[in-house]
Design a protein around this motif. Structure first.
Motif, PDB file in Angstrom:
ATOM      1  N   PHE A   1     -29.292  41.549 -35.191  1.00 56.05           N
ATOM      2  CA  PHE A   1     -30.253  42.242 -36.051  1.00 56.05           C
ATOM      3  C   PHE A   1     -31.490  41.368 -36.186  1.00 56.05           C
ATOM      4  O   PHE A   1     -31.490  40.371 -36.905  1.00 56.05           O
ATOM      5  N   ALA A   2     -32.546  41.750 -35.471  1.00 58.80           N
ATOM      6  CA  ALA A   2     -33.796  40.989 -35.514  1.00 58.80           C
ATOM      7  C   ALA A   2     -34.569  41.389 -36.768  1.00 58.80           C
ATOM      8  O   ALA A   2     -34.997  42.547 -36.897  1.00 58.80           O
ATOM      9  N   PRO A   3     -34.778  40.454 -37.706  1.00 58.56           N
ATOM     10  CA  PRO A   3     -35.464  40.809 -38.956  1.00 58.56           C
ATOM     11  C   PRO A   3     -36.916  41.218 -38.726  1.00 58.56           C
ATOM     12  O   PRO A   3     -37.542  40.837 -37.734  1.00 58.56           O
ATOM     13  N   ASP A   4     -37.428  41.973 -39.670  1.00 58.88           N
ATOM     14  CA  ASP A   4     -38.847  42.300 -39.651  1.00 58.88           C
ATOM     15  C   ASP A   4     -39.651  41.035 -39.944  1.00 58.88           C
ATOM     16  O   ASP A   4     -39.375  40.313 -40.902  1.00 58.88           O
TER      17      ASP A   4
ATOM     18  N   ARG B   1     -43.301  50.839 -39.337  1.00 57.90           N
ATOM     19  CA  ARG B   1     -44.536  50.756 -38.544  1.00 57.90           C
ATOM     20  C   ARG B   1     -44.208  51.118 -37.102  1.00 57.90           C
ATOM     21  O   ARG B   1     -43.913  50.267 -36.297  1.00 57.90           O
ATOM     22  N   GLY B   2     -44.261  52.349 -36.759  1.00 57.68           N
ATOM     23  CA  GLY B   2     -44.017  52.756 -35.387  1.00 57.68           C
ATOM     24  C   GLY B   2     -42.553  53.014 -35.111  1.00 57.68           C
ATOM     25  O   GLY B   2     -41.668  52.633 -35.875  1.00 57.68           O
ATOM     26  N   ALA B   3     -42.310  53.687 -34.000  1.00 57.30           N
ATOM     27  CA  ALA B   3     -40.942  54.028 -33.603  1.00 57.30           C
ATOM     28  C   ALA B   3     -40.172  52.773 -33.208  1.00 57.30           C
ATOM     29  O   ALA B   3     -40.714  51.844 -32.600  1.00 57.30           O
ATOM     30  N   MET B   4     -38.906  52.749 -33.541  1.00 57.86           N
ATOM     31  CA  MET B   4     -38.060  51.593 -33.230  1.00 57.86           C
ATOM     32  C   MET B   4     -37.381  51.782 -31.884  1.00 57.86           C
ATOM     33  O   MET B   4     -36.840  52.846 -31.600  1.00 57.86           O
ATOM     34  N   THR B   5     -37.436  50.736 -31.087  1.00 57.34           N
ATOM     35  CA  THR B   5     -36.844  50.767 -29.755  1.00 57.34           C
ATOM     36  C   THR B   5     -36.115  49.447 -29.524  1.00 57.34           C
ATOM     37  O   THR B   5     -36.037  48.595 -30.406  1.00 57.34           O
ATOM     38  N   ALA B   6     -35.611  49.275 -28.305  1.00 60.17           N
ATOM     39  CA  ALA B   6     -34.977  48.006 -27.952  1.00 60.17           C
ATOM     40  C   ALA B   6     -36.004  46.894 -27.803  1.00 60.17           C
ATOM     41  O   ALA B   6     -35.643  45.723 -27.689  1.00 60.17           O
ATOM     42  N   ASP B   7     -37.284  47.241 -27.792  1.00 56.30           N
ATOM     43  CA  ASP B   7     -38.354  46.243 -27.710  1.00 56.30           C
ATOM     44  C   ASP B   7     -39.094  46.066 -29.027  1.00 56.30           C
ATOM     45  O   ASP B   7     -39.995  45.224 -29.127  1.00 56.30           O
ATOM     46  N   PHE B   8     -38.726  46.843 -30.031  1.00 58.56           N
ATOM     47  CA  PHE B   8     -39.474  46.812 -31.284  1.00 58.56           C
ATOM     48  C   PHE B   8     -38.552  47.292 -32.401  1.00 58.56           C
ATOM     49  O   PHE B   8     -38.106  48.431 -32.402  1.00 58.56           O
ATOM     50  N   GLY B   9     -38.223  46.412 -33.334  1.00 60.36           N
ATOM     51  CA  GLY B   9     -37.323  46.770 -34.407  1.00 60.36           C
ATOM     52  C   GLY B   9     -36.129  45.826 -34.464  1.00 60.36           C
ATOM     53  O   GLY B   9     -36.126  44.753 -33.840  1.00 60.36           O
ATOM     54  N   PRO B  10     -35.093  46.189 -35.192  1.00 61.52           N
ATOM     55  CA  PRO B  10     -33.937  45.294 -35.351  1.00 61.52           C
ATOM     56  C   PRO B  10     -33.180  45.041 -34.052  1.00 61.52           C
ATOM     57  O   PRO B  10     -32.449  44.056 -33.945  1.00 61.52           O
ATOM     58  N   ASN B  11     -33.339  45.922 -33.061  1.00 59.63           N
ATOM     59  CA  ASN B  11     -32.676  45.727 -31.760  1.00 59.63           C
ATOM     60  C   ASN B  11     -33.595  45.053 -30.737  1.00 59.63           C
ATOM     61  O   ASN B  11     -33.292  45.043 -29.540  1.00 59.63           O
ATOM     62  N   ASN B  12     -34.684  44.478 -31.208  1.00 59.83           N
ATOM     63  CA  ASN B  12     -35.639  43.833 -30.306  1.00 59.83           C
ATOM     64  C   ASN B  12     -34.940  42.767 -29.455  1.00 59.83           C
ATOM     65  O   ASN B  12     -34.356  41.813 -29.978  1.00 59.83           O
ATOM     66  N   GLY B  13     -34.997  42.933 -28.119  1.00 60.38           N
ATOM     67  CA  GLY B  13     -34.327  41.998 -27.206  1.00 60.38           C
ATOM     68  C   GLY B  13     -32.985  42.501 -26.704  1.00 60.38           C
ATOM     69  O   GLY B  13     -32.389  41.895 -25.819  1.00 60.38           O
ATOM     70  N   CYS B  14     -32.516  43.615 -27.259  1.00 62.69           N
ATOM     71  CA  CYS B  14     -31.214  44.173 -26.850  1.00 62.69           C
ATOM     72  C   CYS B  14     -31.448  45.222 -25.755  1.00 62.69           C
ATOM     73  O   CYS B  14     -31.189  46.409 -25.943  1.00 62.69           O
ATOM     74  N   THR B  15     -31.947  44.774 -24.623  1.00 61.25           N
ATOM     75  CA  THR B  15     -32.261  45.688 -23.521  1.00 61.25           C
ATOM     76  C   THR B  15     -31.319  45.509 -22.343  1.00 61.25           C
ATOM     77  O   THR B  15     -31.533  46.080 -21.281  1.00 61.25           O
TER      78      THR B  15
END
Length: 564
Positions: free
Chosen positions: A292-295, A366-380
């Motif tokens: 879980f990548a924090p904001d 702030r914007g749609a959450m994806t694997a590149d942006f949000g708590p899953n950032n880096g989970c690609t």
């Protein structure tokens, strides 16, 4: 040669006849009586010796042909014989004097024992029999038959293989392309070995792509796997080293954000980060924590503060700032050149904003959450494929691998072990010590373990070990090289008295292969030490050598299925 030998024999016979008619003494009589036997024994030995030589050559040729037939994927005798006969013809080609009697030669599978059996008959020219014993020579048509038999066991060993493959950013390009091709070739060869086995589920394979994390599930669901924790007191939940100001379960945070877990995980806390201990809710340290990548704090709230600005990435596209912070009076004002009263104030403000629990809701996004942006950032990453004999699924997953993130070899290798283990979280592997069972892990990396510092109070970007300041490596300060050393030691410690992951796997009976692609001397030493033996370690100097390394490993695993 036959004409010369025949002339010699005729001269001996004429000599014997003269002696037989000689009435001068008993010696002549005795010699006359014994001569035929002497000729048969002496000259017949030529054919016997010749047949013995042919027998040795035939046996070698048949052994190799039977091994080739056993290595084929076929189970019907017609196809097995086709492979065996093709090999046998090629093996006998250097011996033109040997005539293979194909109609009397065959290969077959013994479905009871799993052995491929080969029988071959050849004939060879006689040099003496038709001269000394013409009637027998006529019967044999001047040729002697020579027979051989061979047997190769298609072993009933069962094999479980974990493919742990580096998918970090440095693998992009030819290295990842070659790794995919090599991995698929290995899967194909083991599938063929599985198909020719008389035992169901003889070979199973798992796939573990890794970078700074591992994606253990596809994600995208609100269902919490039994081995994952949503407790408020799990690793990094709260406290001075926690990610949030108050205790909170991470799955709860995903729900508050109106999104779902992407399937990636953090490493367990020491010592469970390198142990095959089954997770249990009675000991939260054994449970697995969602990635879980924090904001990150809002960069633009203090536009006049260059230090605050420099702590955060230069553009929103790079910065994982997916929520609006909720400024309070304690946050300071936005129009002062130095609102926090120095660096200490800035750091306090940074962590107040980072750890704020209340901002995690659907209204401040702030914007749609994806694997590149949000708590899953880096989970690609491509998700793990658990231990299976669904080879098509494995090939598809390999082809879908992408290069992303930094290197955490211990985390990837540990999940490779989890896929082989009979224990939770998966429990897919057969019990340790099962009869005729070999567990194998193949660990491939092109990089060095890394948890690099950056210029923010977080000291690092979020990864499978959280942030540097959380002290998941047992240290909250220090250099990049010191942190690398700690990660290396968790993987394989240079001291024999220290517990490490590689030692624990080998102690559990797992055979370890390692492949090091274009890594530095320290990483080479690490990977060589982790391997079960020197011939299980494969250093690769360029991308083109990846296929050769995997080819040799595949051959070694195939040999576990063949016993001469």
């Amino acid at each position: 040669m036959r004409a010369d030998l025949k002339a010699t024999v005729l001269r001996i016979i004429r000599l014997g006849r003269r002696l037989a008619t000689d009435t001068g003494g008993n010696i002549a009589i005795v010699f006359a009586l014994v001569l035929p036997l002497l000729i048969m024994i002496t000259l017949g030995g030529v054919d016997i010796s010749r047949a013995s030589t042919v027998k040795m050559n035939l046996q070698d040729a048949l052994d190799a042909a039977t091994l080739a037939a056993a290595r084929s994927q076929f189970t019907d005798n017609a196809r097995i014989t086709e492979v065996g006969m093709n090999a046998l013809r090629a093996n006998l080609a250097p011996f033109p004097e040997i005539q293979l009697l194909e109609g009397q030669s065959s290969f077959r599978l013994n479905t009871t024992t799993g052995a491929v059996q080969g029988d071959a008959i050849v004939s060879v020219d006689t040099l003496v029999a038709d001269i000394v014993l013409p009637p027998y020579g006529a019967v044999l048509e001047d040729r002697l038959p020579v027979r051989a038999r061979s047997e190769v066991l298609r072993s009933n060993n069962r094999i479980e293989v974990a493919l742990v493959l580096d998918n970090t950013g440095s693998m992009a390009g030819q290295k990842l392309t070659n790794t995919k091709a090599a991995a698929i070739d290995l899967i194909n060869r083991l599938e063929a070995a599985d198909n020719r086995s008389i035992e169901a589920d003889a070979i199973k394979i798992s796939l573990v792509p890794f970078s700074m994390t591992v994606r253990v599930a596809q994600g995208g669901t609100s269902t919490i796997p039994s081995y994952m924790s949503n407790a408020t007191n799990h690793t990094g939940a709260t406290g001075s080293l926690g990610l949030f100001s108050t205790g909170v379960g991470r799955f709860t945070l995903f729900q508050d954000l109106g999104t779902t877990w992407g399937g990636c995980v953090e490493a367990r806390p020491q010592p469970f980060d390198i142990r095959d201990t089954a997770p249990t809710t009675s000991n939260q340290a054994t449970m697995f924590v969602p990635y879980f990548a924090p904001d990150e704090p809002d960069r633009g709230d203090y536009p006049n503060d260059s230090t605050w600005q420099s702590w955060l990435n230069s553009s929103n596209s790079d910065q994982n700032d997916y929520l609006n912070d909720t400024p309070t009076s304690s946050y300071g004002t936005s129009n002062a050149s130095n609102p926090m009263g120095g660096n200490s104030g800035r750091r306090t403000m940074f962590f107040n904003r980072l750890k704020e629990r209340s901002k995690y809701n659907t209204t401040n996004r702030r914007g749609a959450m994806t694997a590149d942006f949000g708590p899953n950032n880096g989970c690609t990453l491509q998700p793990i494929i658990r231990l299976t004999d669904n080879y098509n699924a494995l090939r598809t997953a390999v082809n879908n691998m992408v290069a992303t993130g930094n290197t955490n070899v211990p985390l990837g290798a540990m999940w490779g072990w989890h896929t082989l283990s009979p224990n939770a979280p998966f429990g897919d592997g057969r019990p340790y010590g099962s009869e005729r069972l070999q567990k194998i892990i193949i660990i491939m990396t092109d990089g060095e373990n890394v948890m690099s510092d950056n210029n923010s109070p977080n000291d690092s970007f979020y990864n499978g070990l959280g942030y540097i300041w959380q002290e998941r490596l047992g240290m909250g300060t220090g250099s990049d090289s010191a942190r690398r050393q700690r990660m290396d030691e968790r993987f394989d410690h240079s001291g024999n008295s220290q517990e490490d992951l590689c030692g624990n796997m080998k102690a559990a009976g797992i055979e370890v292969y390692t492949v090091a692609v274009q890594v530095d001397t320290q990483a080479q030493t690490l990977m060589r030490r982790c391997a079960s033996s020197s011939d299980h370690y494969f250093p690769v100097n360029n991308a083109s050598g990846i296929g050769a390394a995997f080819d040799r490993i595949a051959g070694a695993i195939e040999n576990l299925r063949i016993s001469r």
